[in-house]
Design an enzyme around this catalytic site. Sequence first.
Site, short mmCIF file in Angstrom:
data_model
loop_
_atom_site.label_atom_id
_atom_site.label_comp_id
_atom_site.label_asym_id
_atom_site.label_seq_id
_atom_site.Cartn_x
_atom_site.Cartn_y
_atom_site.Cartn_z
N GLY A 80 0.82 -1.21 0.00
CA GLY A 80 0.00 0.00 0.00
C GLY A 80 0.85 1.26 0.00
O GLY A 80 0.51 2.25 -0.65
N THR A 81 1.96 1.23 0.72
CA THR A 81 2.82 2.42 0.81
C THR A 81 3.33 2.80 -0.57
O THR A 81 3.26 3.96 -0.98
CB THR A 81 4.01 2.14 1.76
OG1 THR A 81 3.48 1.81 3.05
CG2 THR A 81 4.93 3.33 1.88
N ASN A 139 -7.40 4.08 8.91
CA ASN A 139 -6.80 2.93 9.58
C ASN A 139 -6.88 2.99 11.10
O ASN A 139 -6.89 1.97 11.77
CB ASN A 139 -5.33 2.76 9.15
CG ASN A 139 -4.58 4.07 9.12
OD1 ASN A 139 -4.99 5.02 8.44
ND2 ASN A 139 -3.49 4.15 9.85
N GLN A 194 -7.58 0.11 3.74
CA GLN A 194 -8.39 -0.40 4.86
C GLN A 194 -9.84 -0.64 4.46
O GLN A 194 -10.61 -1.17 5.26
CB GLN A 194 -8.34 0.57 6.05
CG GLN A 194 -6.97 0.70 6.69
CD GLN A 194 -6.52 -0.55 7.44
OE1 GLN A 194 -7.30 -1.48 7.70
NE2 GLN A 194 -5.25 -0.59 7.79
N SER A 218 -3.70 -3.15 -0.58
CA SER A 218 -2.57 -3.90 -0.03
C SER A 218 -3.00 -5.31 0.36
O SER A 218 -4.10 -5.50 0.89
CB SER A 218 -2.05 -3.15 1.21
OG SER A 218 -1.09 -3.91 1.88
N ALA A 219 -2.11 -6.28 0.11
CA ALA A 219 -2.48 -7.69 0.34
C ALA A 219 -2.58 -8.07 1.81
O ALA A 219 -3.48 -8.81 2.21
CB ALA A 219 -1.46 -8.60 -0.35
N HIS A 220 -1.64 -7.55 2.62
CA HIS A 220 -1.57 -8.11 3.99
C HIS A 220 -2.67 -7.60 4.93
O HIS A 220 -2.76 -8.03 6.07
CB HIS A 220 -0.17 -7.92 4.60
CG HIS A 220 0.15 -6.52 5.04
ND1 HIS A 220 0.26 -6.18 6.35
CD2 HIS A 220 0.40 -5.40 4.33
CE1 HIS A 220 0.58 -4.90 6.44
NE2 HIS A 220 0.67 -4.40 5.22
N THR A 242 11.51 -7.15 -10.77
CA THR A 242 10.97 -8.50 -10.96
C THR A 242 9.70 -8.67 -10.13
O THR A 242 9.70 -8.39 -8.93
CB THR A 242 12.03 -9.54 -10.53
OG1 THR A 242 13.19 -9.30 -11.29
CG2 THR A 242 11.53 -10.96 -10.73
N CYS A 291 2.65 2.31 12.17
CA CYS A 291 3.91 2.99 11.90
C CYS A 291 4.27 3.95 13.01
O CYS A 291 5.40 4.41 13.09
CB CYS A 291 3.80 3.78 10.60
SG CYS A 291 3.09 2.80 9.29
N1 PLP Z 1 -2.68 3.05 3.79
C1 PLP Z 1 -3.39 2.68 4.87
C2 PLP Z 1 -4.71 3.31 5.13
C3 PLP Z 1 -2.88 1.73 5.75
O1 PLP Z 1 -3.58 1.37 6.83
C4 PLP Z 1 -1.61 1.16 5.46
C5 PLP Z 1 -1.00 0.20 6.41
O2 PLP Z 1 -1.16 0.32 7.61
C6 PLP Z 1 -0.93 1.56 4.31
C7 PLP Z 1 -1.50 2.51 3.50
C8 PLP Z 1 0.39 0.97 3.94
O3 PLP Z 1 0.24 -0.33 3.41
P1 PLP Z 1 1.45 -1.35 3.41
O4 PLP Z 1 1.64 -1.82 4.81
O5 PLP Z 1 1.02 -2.45 2.47
O6 PLP Z 1 2.66 -0.64 2.87
#
Ligand code: PLP
Length: 391
Positions: free
Chosen positions: A71-72, A152, A180, A200-202, A238, A326
């Site tokens: 996601g980042t 989040n 989210q 984001s996958a996780h 890759t 974070c």
């Molecule tokens: N955006 C939101 C709203 C999130 O909650 C998060 C992760 O906490 C991210 C972006 C970042 O995603 P990733 O952990 O896959 O880099």
Amino acid sequence: MRRIYLDHNATTPLHPEALKAMLPFLQDSYGNASSIHFLGREARAALDDARERLAKLLGAKAGEIVFTSGGTEADNHAIFGVARALADKGKHIVTSSIEHHAVVHSCEHLKEHEGCALTLLPVGRDGIVDPESVRAAIRDDTVLVSVMWANNEIGTLQPIREIGAICRERGVLFHTDAVQAFGKVPVSVSDVPVDLLSISAHKIYGPKGTGALWMRPRVKVEPIVFGGSHESERRAGTENVAGIVGFVRAAEMILPRMQSEDRRLRDLTERLWRGLQQRVEGIVRNGDPQRRVANTLNVSVPGCASDSLLISLDLEGIGVSSGSACAVGSLKPSHVLQAMGLSNDLANSALRFSLGAATTETDVDAVIEVMPAIVSRLRSFQGAGKAFARK
Ligand code: PLP
């Protein structure tokens, strides 16, 4: 000790079906999707198939999806990519004051180092952006509006449809961080007027280190990672075939159960809130209680520091968070709670419970059971008990 995990907004366990789908690409089918030979072709076929399947889930076309490291990166790609591609058109970006740092820090970097102007939209005490504030913020030189779909920390759902409609009307690109929201509420790019969307996958029971940015066709976005022609020259490197296959399999497992999970998790978070409200004096709920993703409950416990609450719960085998993952390790109060106008005491005593697929009533009841003793101990340690009682 029994362990209770209530931090699903930080990350989720890998779905067994996702793991099963990934294993062949970590073992025998380990080819590089750019290789011409049989192993490369196997990897390429899996990648193409995953992209098609994800596109279907998003109401999109396969060619509109770029796989990223999460996601980042998807957020960074959207913000830097659009700002740089449209720099000759304008240099003003609008975003909200409650975005994830992946958006906030990207925008701040553009302001500090690339001459962009930034407008941060306020939120009310409910943690929701007023679409009219977006209309008021858009200027002739605005090139991008970025407002997240679901927050989040507090789980609030933003009025994405209304904000998107205003951006359309004004001819400004609209990015939403749906990290989210995806897997918790219906997310389809064919239903909502968005131009770029990050996932984001996780966060959806897929593996860590994989995500995607969806871009509407003909939207101009510069790459941010260079070094190869992967992802149709939009993102070099890759491809993480196993991760991508696991991501899409997880999404296919989670999305059909979304509605029933929404009901179940809403009942559980309400049960948790009612239990805490009855047994913990002075506890406050943060964010709009209705317009939110069902799994998230954010509370403040005046007189108790978030970190102390978190450690005390950890000692009881209960894993929660004080806000954005974070921010762990930093004593700075959450920028989201500050933007909502919470006092320092409330912002510094926040706890985020984010429930998930395996959470049960028994788990929730265990939290309700241990919290009162933790709170009274911390209040007495911190000498805040008396001060609080006097209020
Ligand atoms: N955006 C939101 C709203 C999130 O909650 C998060 C992760 O906490 C991210 C972006 C970042 O995603 P990733 O952990 O896959 O880099």
